[in-house]
Write an enzyme that holds these catalytic residues in place. Structure first.
Site, PDB file in Angstrom:
ATOM      1  N   SER A 139       0.859  -1.187   0.000  1.00  0.00           N
ATOM      2  CA  SER A 139       0.000   0.000   0.000  1.00  0.00           C
ATOM      3  C   SER A 139       0.890   1.229   0.000  1.00  0.00           C
ATOM      4  O   SER A 139       2.044   1.163   0.443  1.00  0.00           O
ATOM      5  CB  SER A 139      -0.876  -0.005   1.265  1.00  0.00           C
ATOM      6  N   TYR A 152      -2.648  -1.626  10.307  1.00  0.00           N
ATOM      7  CA  TYR A 152      -2.720  -1.855   8.858  1.00  0.00           C
ATOM      8  C   TYR A 152      -1.477  -1.293   8.180  1.00  0.00           C
ATOM      9  O   TYR A 152      -0.829  -1.989   7.379  1.00  0.00           O
ATOM     10  CB  TYR A 152      -3.968  -1.182   8.285  1.00  0.00           C
TER      11      TYR A 152
END
Length: 249
Positions: A139, A152
């Protein structure tokens, strides 16, 4: 690695980026197999895409992973690529009393342990192929974190690091190791994200990412232009600026 002429397993292929990648790669000519933990959305995805095959799988369950790999390699001996797409993103409040460590553990199990376990289970099969690939999905938050999604972000930073090491360790094999790092994309990963005006439209992301993945020379990092400010924040001296944009006071 010729992804358009491969047999590709995509975890979490029943929604969001995973479903978009599955459809686009199947359109390119790849044989695509997906997994999903939600039986209903998996069935709907398969019904809408007759050329794609699928299996229900809870990626955080080690026993399921081992049984699944035995079955999929028997059912699809031509399997030569995996895209570790399955993931969860849950916002956290570290000042809550008590701090919800279940979120932390589920996020680490899904985003980090699952791809590591599945890779380990698939490696003997992939090493037997004349050409193979392992694709991780990190990400933009691996490079500049979002503070209210700290676990995350940390798992995606860990996946980036793990991918670099895995690539080095497999350098003498015929297995390519590729990292795909999406920016904020309009999916249902988090509540309201699909309607976020700052999110990259899913179709645009998939189109750009698959063009890079299926290029004559696949890059080690598949980076669409929208993620570059995060990917290059440290080296360009813009980390604090980008961090402030992602994490306003």
């Amino acid at each position: 690695m010729n992804f358009s002429n491969s047999t590709i397993l995509i975890t979490g292929g029943n929604s969001g980026i995973g479903r978009g990648l599955a459809q686009a790669l199947a359109a390119q000519g790849a044989k695509v197999i997906i997994t999903g933990r939600n039986a209903a959305t998996l069935a709907e995805t398969l019904a809408a895409n007759p050329t794609i095959q699928g299996y229900e799988l809870e990626v955080t369950n080690p026993d399921q992973i081992n049984a699944f790999v035995s079955k999929i390699t028997a059912d699809h001996p031509d399997l030569n690529a995996v895209i570790h797409n399955a993931g969860i993103m849950i916002f956290e409040d570290v000042l809550a009393e008590p701090y919800d460590l279940d979120i932390v553990e589920r996020t680490i199990a899904t985003n980090l342990l699952a791809p590591i376990r599945l890779t380990a289970a698939l490696l003997p099969h992939l090493k037997s192929k004349p050409e193979a690939a392992i694709v991780t999905v990190s990400s933009g938050l691996a490079f500049v974190p979002r503070a209210d999604a700290l676990t995350y972000s940390a798992t995606k930073a860990a996946i980036h690091s793990w991918t670099q090491s895995l690539r080095h360790e497999l350098r003498k094999t015929k297995i390519s190791v590729v990292e795909l790092a999406p920016p904020l994309v309009a999916t249902d990963l988090t509540p309201g994200q699909s309607a976020n005006p700052h999110a990259m439209p899913l179709d645009a992301f998939v189109s750009e990412a698959v063009a890079l993945l299926c290029a004559a020379q696949t890059p080690q990092e598949v980076l669409v232009q929208r993620v570059m400010p995060q990917r290059t924040a440290e080296q360009t001296g813009n980390f604090d600026k980008v961090f402030g944009m992602i994490n306003p006071d």
